[in-house]
Design a protein around this motif. Structure first.
Motif, PDB file in Angstrom:
ATOM      1  N   UNK A 201       0.776  -1.386  -0.095  1.00 55.32           N
ATOM      2  CA  UNK A 201       0.005   0.159  -0.437  1.00 55.32           C
ATOM      3  C   UNK A 201       0.753   1.118  -0.292  1.00 55.32           C
ATOM      4  N   UNK A 202       2.606   1.124   0.603  1.00 52.76           N
ATOM      5  CA  UNK A 202       3.418   2.091   0.418  1.00 52.76           C
ATOM      6  C   UNK A 202       3.631   2.302  -0.615  1.00 52.76           C
ATOM      7  N   UNK A 203       4.303   1.550  -0.633  1.00 53.22           N
ATOM      8  CA  UNK A 203       4.773   2.063  -2.394  1.00 53.22           C
ATOM      9  C   UNK A 203       3.822   2.418  -3.628  1.00 53.22           C
ATOM     10  N   UNK A 204       2.688   1.885  -3.247  1.00 49.35           N
ATOM     11  CA  UNK A 204       1.325   2.195  -4.768  1.00 49.35           C
ATOM     12  C   UNK A 204       1.152   4.213  -4.075  1.00 49.35           C
ATOM     13  N   UNK A 205       1.475   4.661  -2.746  1.00 49.56           N
ATOM     14  CA  UNK A 205       0.779   5.513  -2.653  1.00 49.56           C
ATOM     15  C   UNK A 205       2.729   6.318  -2.761  1.00 49.56           C
ATOM     16  N   UNK A 206       3.437   5.885  -2.785  1.00 47.78           N
ATOM     17  CA  UNK A 206       4.885   6.500  -3.273  1.00 47.78           C
ATOM     18  C   UNK A 206       4.709   6.378  -5.082  1.00 47.78           C
ATOM     19  N   UNK A 207       3.792   5.717  -5.384  1.00 54.14           N
ATOM     20  CA  UNK A 207       3.747   6.078  -7.114  1.00 54.14           C
ATOM     21  C   UNK A 207       2.995   7.571  -7.270  1.00 54.14           C
ATOM     22  N   UNK A 208       2.466   7.572  -6.273  1.00 59.20           N
ATOM     23  CA  UNK A 208       0.953   9.382  -6.178  1.00 59.20           C
ATOM     24  C   UNK A 208       2.139  10.859  -6.415  1.00 59.20           C
ATOM     25  N   UNK A 209       1.376  12.286  -6.900  1.00 64.38           N
ATOM     26  CA  UNK A 209       2.033  13.419  -7.139  1.00 64.38           C
ATOM     27  C   UNK A 209       2.785  13.588  -5.516  1.00 64.38           C
ATOM     28  N   UNK A 210       3.615  14.679  -4.798  1.00 70.20           N
ATOM     29  CA  UNK A 210       4.428  14.695  -4.257  1.00 70.20           C
ATOM     30  C   UNK A 210       2.258  15.016  -3.192  1.00 70.20           C
ATOM     31  N   UNK A 211       1.978  16.094  -3.530  1.00 73.13           N
ATOM     32  CA  UNK A 211       0.507  16.732  -2.930  1.00 73.13           C
ATOM     33  C   UNK A 211      -0.185  15.324  -2.836  1.00 73.13           C
ATOM     34  N   UNK A 212      -0.356  14.591  -3.626  1.00 74.95           N
ATOM     35  CA  UNK A 212      -1.720  12.934  -2.544  1.00 74.95           C
ATOM     36  C   UNK A 212      -0.894  12.417  -1.436  1.00 74.95           C
ATOM     37  N   UNK A 213       0.716  12.792  -1.582  1.00 70.22           N
ATOM     38  CA  UNK A 213       1.628  11.983  -0.315  1.00 70.22           C
ATOM     39  C   UNK A 213       0.885  12.286   0.538  1.00 70.22           C
ATOM     40  N   UNK A 214       1.153  13.578   0.479  1.00 69.04           N
ATOM     41  CA  UNK A 214       1.457  15.135   1.681  1.00 69.04           C
ATOM     42  C   UNK A 214      -0.132  14.133   2.238  1.00 69.04           C
ATOM     43  N   UNK A 226      -0.698   4.031  10.462  1.00 69.02           N
ATOM     44  CA  UNK A 226       0.752   3.536  11.125  1.00 69.02           C
ATOM     45  C   UNK A 226       1.940   2.712  10.548  1.00 69.02           C
ATOM     46  N   UNK A 227       1.407   1.997  10.232  1.00 70.26           N
ATOM     47  CA  UNK A 227       2.610   1.052   9.797  1.00 70.26           C
ATOM     48  C   UNK A 227       3.086   1.534   8.173  1.00 70.26           C
ATOM     49  N   UNK A 228       1.767   1.774   7.417  1.00 72.77           N
ATOM     50  CA  UNK A 228       1.808   1.824   6.018  1.00 72.77           C
ATOM     51  C   UNK A 228       2.615   3.296   6.067  1.00 72.77           C
ATOM     52  N   UNK A 229       2.554   4.736   6.609  1.00 73.13           N
ATOM     53  CA  UNK A 229       3.348   5.487   6.657  1.00 73.13           C
ATOM     54  C   UNK A 229       4.716   5.710   7.153  1.00 73.13           C
TER      55      UNK A 229
END
Length: 361
Positions: A201-214, A226-229
């Motif tokens: 799930x974290x890998x998927x978020x890392x492919x998003x834009x910096x704004x979406x990661x934020x 908790x663990x994902x972040x």
């Protein structure tokens, strides 16, 4: 029967207090059992080497009370010994190494996917062959959907109908087929362990834009993340904050500035994020510019501080140029052993680094 991560226990007990008859916690391996497992899995010399290593690495040692994680650490150790690569020091590095090992094993069993295929670096140390890149992306998206779905519960089991067409789990999921009299055969799928799902799930978020990661980091109070972040911090090195010109303390931790007591306030969650990045300049992560003079950081740990939290704290103190004040009102678990772990995390840097200038409370 309801099972959950520790963070959700209180929620379940409150919500189902009239229906739950017992509350049972699986304790997992003790320190002695971890040692026995390592000795049973490795030759004497290697077992001694690994025991010495994890003893001084609370972030790795702290996860080994779960038997599966002990097996993971041993597997990664054996692979790194064979390849000559350094051992992981963070949770992100550990699961990145394991994901690569399992992916390579799967591809060896499916040479048609590996042969003649170039690899793409998803991020540092995780290479995925082009032929399975789409499947890998779908796997990460599925993991994300299960963690951050529309409901407030984590989805662990996925029906066949919820999977994309021609989906290949690349060996990271188990499949169970059940036979019903009325419905015939029904297949369900789940990740090998919840931590794998959180990692992907974290890998998927890392492919998003910096704004979406934020946006995801700003949801840090959601226990599901908790663990994902923590994984996301290790994967992205918290780069979305600098990309968006945002302060990590003001964006994620309200009340983070104490104008009279200190300049910045941090807690154990933020300290663990910064540790996962393995940055040698924690001051930069906190948006402290070089030459601005000594800043004072107030650390508020909380009642549930673990050895890995103290180790991360020591690392962050040593790799900053700030003064730190530790709030003793909240550091209930701070004793001689935890102080030693904090010092070990600092690794006794000889150059200019942060220092503890006081305790309050």
């Amino acid at each position: 029967m309801v099972t959950s991560r520790p963070w959700a226990t209180g929620m379940f007990l409150e919500h189902y207090k009239h229906r739950l008859l017992q509350h049972i916690e699986i304790m997992g391996f003790t320190t002695q059992q971890i040692s026995e497992y390592i000795k049973s899995a490795l030759p004497q010399g290697e077992a001694k080497d690994l025991e010495s290593y994890v003893k001084n690495r609370p972030p790795i040692r702290g996860c080994m009370y779960i038997p599966l994680n002990s097996a993971i650490v041993v597997t990664v150790y054996q692979d790194r010994q064979a390849s000559g690569c350094p051992l992981p020091t963070t949770l992100t590095e550990l699961y990145t190494a394991l994901a690569q090992i399992l992916l390579v094993r799967y591809l060896r069993g499916h040479p048609e996917l590996e042969k003649g295929s170039q690899c793409i670096g998803i991020f540092k140390d995780l290479l995925v062959p082009c032929r399975v890149q789409t499947n890998f992306a779908e796997l990460c998206k599925l993991a994300y959907k299960g963690i951050v779905g529309e409901s407030n519960q984590v989805q662990l089991i996925f029906k066949e109908s919820e999977l994309p067409a021609d989906f290949d789990n690349l060996g990271f999921m188990d499949s169970v087929t059940e036979l019903y009299v009325t419905r015939g055969t029904v297949s369900s799928h789940n990740f090998l362990h919840l931590t794998f799902q959180e990692f992907f799930a974290a890998v998927h978020i890392s492919t998003m834009s910096p704004a979406d990661q934020l946006v995801h980091f700003q949801k840090h109070e959601d226990g599901r993340l908790n663990v994902v972040l923590r994984f996301l911090a290790g994967i992205t090195k918290l780069s979305c904050f600098s990309s968006e010109g945002a302060s990590i303390t003001s964006q994620c931790f309200t009340g983070g500035h104490y104008s009279h007591e200190c300049d910045i306030a941090v807690n154990s969650q933020l300290v663990n994020w910064m540790f996962e990045t393995q940055s040698k300049n924690v001051s930069a992560l906190l948006n402290v510019k070089h030459g601005t003079g000594p800043l004072t950081i107030k650390f508020k740990g909380g009642m549930s501080m673990l050895p890995m939290d103290y180790y991360s704290l020591g690392y962050c103190i040593a790799h900053s140029e700030c003064q730190w004040v530790l709030d003793m009102c909240e550091l209930h678990t701070l004793d001689r052993e935890m102080i030693e772990i904090l010092v070990n995390g600092a690794e006794l840097r000889s150059d200019t680094c942060g220092r503890v200038v006081g305790f309050i409370g």
